[in-house]
Design a protein around this motif. Structure first.
Motif, mmCIF file in Angstrom:
data_model
loop_
_atom_site.group_PDB
_atom_site.id
_atom_site.type_symbol
_atom_site.label_atom_id
_atom_site.label_comp_id
_atom_site.label_asym_id
_atom_site.label_seq_id
_atom_site.Cartn_x
_atom_site.Cartn_y
_atom_site.Cartn_z
ATOM 1 N N ASP A 40 -24.728 -3.527 -8.563
ATOM 2 C CA ASP A 40 -24.712 -2.390 -7.478
ATOM 3 C C ASP A 40 -23.833 -1.287 -7.835
ATOM 4 O OD1 ASP A 40 -27.017 -3.807 -6.404
ATOM 5 O OD2 ASP A 40 -25.798 -4.591 -4.692
ATOM 6 N N ARG A 41 -22.509 -1.786 -8.005
ATOM 7 C CA ARG A 41 -21.458 -0.717 -8.177
ATOM 8 C C ARG A 41 -21.267 -0.103 -9.711
ATOM 9 N NH1 ARG A 41 -18.601 -2.886 -3.429
ATOM 10 N NH2 ARG A 41 -20.292 -3.409 -2.206
ATOM 11 N N ALA A 42 -21.064 -1.091 -10.487
ATOM 12 C CA ALA A 42 -20.438 -0.865 -11.845
ATOM 13 C C ALA A 42 -21.754 -0.313 -12.904
ATOM 14 C CB ALA A 42 -19.957 -1.819 -12.582
ATOM 15 N N LYS A 43 -23.006 -0.727 -12.242
ATOM 16 C CA LYS A 43 -24.515 -0.075 -13.002
ATOM 17 C C LYS A 43 -24.091 -0.511 -14.331
ATOM 18 C CE LYS A 43 -25.280 2.186 -9.138
ATOM 19 N NZ LYS A 43 -26.075 1.808 -8.304
ATOM 20 N N VAL A 44 -23.808 -1.937 -14.676
ATOM 21 C CA VAL A 44 -24.196 -2.550 -16.043
ATOM 22 C C VAL A 44 -25.340 -2.159 -16.710
ATOM 23 C CG1 VAL A 44 -25.117 -4.562 -15.212
ATOM 24 C CG2 VAL A 44 -23.722 -4.529 -17.369
ATOM 25 N N LYS A 45 -25.160 -1.797 -18.149
ATOM 26 C CA LYS A 45 -26.105 -1.544 -18.959
ATOM 27 C C LYS A 45 -26.003 -1.992 -20.253
ATOM 28 C CE LYS A 45 -24.267 3.032 -20.311
ATOM 29 N NZ LYS A 45 -23.053 2.901 -19.740
ATOM 30 N N LYS A 46 -27.089 -1.986 -20.896
ATOM 31 C CA LYS A 46 -27.227 -2.486 -22.514
ATOM 32 C C LYS A 46 -26.090 -2.032 -23.162
ATOM 33 C CE LYS A 46 -30.164 -3.521 -26.354
ATOM 34 N NZ LYS A 46 -31.372 -3.622 -26.943
ATOM 35 N N GLY A 47 -25.239 -2.646 -24.031
ATOM 36 C CA GLY A 47 -24.363 -2.223 -24.683
ATOM 37 C C GLY A 47 -22.787 -1.997 -24.462
ATOM 38 N N ASP A 48 -22.800 -2.174 -22.951
ATOM 39 C CA ASP A 48 -21.619 -2.085 -22.319
ATOM 40 C C ASP A 48 -20.570 -3.146 -22.919
ATOM 41 O OD1 ASP A 48 -21.732 0.123 -20.782
ATOM 42 O OD2 ASP A 48 -22.534 -0.804 -19.006
ATOM 43 N N LYS A 49 -19.258 -2.827 -22.885
ATOM 44 C CA LYS A 49 -18.073 -4.052 -23.380
ATOM 45 C C LYS A 49 -17.771 -4.274 -22.031
ATOM 46 C CE LYS A 49 -17.023 -3.620 -28.062
ATOM 47 N NZ LYS A 49 -16.101 -3.710 -29.148
ATOM 48 N N ILE A 50 -17.749 -5.592 -21.612
ATOM 49 C CA ILE A 50 -17.500 -5.988 -20.234
ATOM 50 C C ILE A 50 -16.358 -7.152 -20.464
ATOM 51 C CG2 ILE A 50 -18.134 -7.195 -18.056
ATOM 52 C CD1 ILE A 50 -20.686 -5.896 -18.527
ATOM 53 N N ILE B 266 -16.491 -1.821 -18.541
ATOM 54 C CA ILE B 266 -16.321 -2.586 -17.076
ATOM 55 C C ILE B 266 -15.382 -3.791 -17.061
ATOM 56 C CG2 ILE B 266 -17.861 -3.681 -15.283
ATOM 57 C CD1 ILE B 266 -20.227 -2.279 -16.470
ATOM 58 N N ILE B 267 -14.682 -3.799 -16.029
ATOM 59 C CA ILE B 267 -13.804 -5.138 -16.032
ATOM 60 C C ILE B 267 -14.123 -5.626 -14.712
ATOM 61 C CG2 ILE B 267 -11.492 -6.174 -15.912
ATOM 62 C CD1 ILE B 267 -10.569 -3.813 -17.705
ATOM 63 N N TYR B 268 -14.398 -6.949 -14.592
ATOM 64 C CA TYR B 268 -14.724 -7.480 -13.338
ATOM 65 C C TYR B 268 -13.491 -8.384 -13.125
ATOM 66 C CZ TYR B 268 -17.318 -8.980 -9.058
ATOM 67 O OH TYR B 268 -18.001 -9.096 -7.852
ATOM 68 N N ASP B 269 -12.725 -8.234 -12.039
ATOM 69 C CA ASP B 269 -11.513 -9.033 -11.709
ATOM 70 C C ASP B 269 -11.865 -9.874 -10.583
ATOM 71 O OD1 ASP B 269 -8.903 -10.089 -11.083
ATOM 72 O OD2 ASP B 269 -8.939 -8.381 -9.215
ATOM 73 N N THR B 270 -11.782 -11.080 -10.664
ATOM 74 C CA THR B 270 -12.036 -12.156 -9.815
ATOM 75 C C THR B 270 -10.744 -12.991 -9.290
ATOM 76 O OG1 THR B 270 -12.379 -13.886 -11.235
ATOM 77 C CG2 THR B 270 -14.144 -12.449 -10.896
ATOM 78 N N VAL B 271 -9.475 -12.236 -10.079
ATOM 79 C CA VAL B 271 -8.393 -12.979 -9.632
ATOM 80 C C VAL B 271 -7.292 -12.470 -8.395
ATOM 81 C CG1 VAL B 271 -6.197 -14.064 -10.653
ATOM 82 C CG2 VAL B 271 -8.527 -14.217 -11.854
#
Length: 326
Positions: free
Chosen positions: A137-147, A213-218
């Motif tokens: 919903d927010r970061a709009k991940v797409k093919k080829g992104d480095k996450i 994209i970086i997803y922080d869960t900490v």
């Protein structure tokens, strides 16, 4: 019905018998088979989440999987006998899932994946919804992104890793060496956060440019380090941005920061149908074999639910903690 009441913060649960609820307009009555336990459930029990805590005494528990036994007025998308799951209660005025039955807003539910047990399904809603809201919903991940996913073997983290792979991203995850094989099994490259510095892994995996994209869960230091590891115009998502942080590093990189508070639809009533819709999509992915939960193998019931709560915070769990109700 049998329920567990929390009468005071930090106290043990109290087993009580109360009347089974009846569904109101837009609700369904669910016989609960399993209740997922998340860190936020334990924080609510300890009185550490004032933005979500119900007025005590209260029945806690946020996730559920169960069977619909009664349909309220105006509900057309479900029928009696449907197996469902959802993020459905345990905050503010909503009854929680540490009970044999609950009356739930039907918008919060979806049909349970046929290839999962009730226990497996109950471990999914909060972590999947948190991952989906941030990554899709927010970061709009797409093919080829480095996450980059911080704590990729955790509850939210292992869902982010899998969703990112489904969308064709190149995924990396910080993890302890003991849990490296978990993220490898989900298709991510593990990064040992105890031995590799931010500069080390940014140079190694992104040629010094930073992640898309970086997803922080900490939270805390993990979020601060994300500002140094993001590329220019990248997207940072955090479901744990509750501390005090300097945004200077991220601002100089023109990065966007997205906060995810997955309990908001339950608390406010806003966006509840979207949660049900996300879980419908998740059911399809799970039944196609593309997405699976990581569930701690230990057995917990209403009789030792306090041990389940302790297990989400003592570092002993490998996967989601779930309490068997039925």
């Amino acid at each position: 019905m049998k329920v567990l009441f929390t009468n005071t913060y930090e106290s043990d649960f109290v087993t009580t018998e109360i009347a089974k609820p009846s569904p109101k307009k837009g609700e369904v009555l669910v016989k609960i088979h399993a209740s997922g336990v998340n860190p936020i459930d334990n924080k609510i029990r300890l009185g550490l989440s004032p933005y979500a805590s119900p007025v005590l005494p209260a029945i806690l528990g946020t996730d559920l999987a169960g069977v619909i036994e009664e349909i309220g007025e105006g509900v057309t998308e479900f029928k009696v006998g449907d197996e469902v799951y959802g993020l459905a209660g345990g905050v503010l005025g909503l009854q929680g899932t540490l009970a044999e039955y609950t009356a739930v807003d039907a918008d919060l539910l979806a049909k349970k994946p046929k290839n999962l047990t009730m226990k497996e399904a109950a471990g999914i809603p909060l972590v999947l919804l948190t991952a989906w809201e941030g990554l899709i919903d927010r970061a709009k991940v797409k093919k080829g992104d480095k996450i980059l996913v911080h704590a990729g073997a955790g509850g939210v983290g292992h869902m982010v890793v899998q969703l990112a792979k489904i969308f064709g991203a190149d995924v990396y995850a910080t993890v302890s060496s003991q849990k490296a094989d978990i993220v490898k099994g989900f298709g991510a490259t593990p990064i040992d956060y105890k031995t590799e510095t931010v500069e080390d892994y940014v140079n190694k995996y992104t040629d010094g440019k930073g992640f898309d994209i970086i997803y922080d869960t900490v939270g805390s230091q993990s979020l601060d380090e994300s500002f140094s590891a993001i590329r220019h115009y990248g997207q940072i998502v955090s479901c744990y941005a509750f501390g005090t942080h300097s945004l200077a590093t991220g601002s100089l990189r023109s990065a966007s920061l997205h906060g995810v508070f997955v309990l908001h639809p339950m608390i406010s009533g806003e966006g509840r149908k979207h949660h049900g819709d996300i879980l419908e999509e998740a059911t399809k992915l799970i039944e196609e074999g593309k997405l699976k939960p990581l569930i701690d193998p230990r057995k917990f019931t209403l009789d030792n639910a306090m041990e389940a709560h302790k297990a989400v915070s003592d570092g002993s769990s490998v996967g989601k903690i779930v309490i068997d109700i039925t």
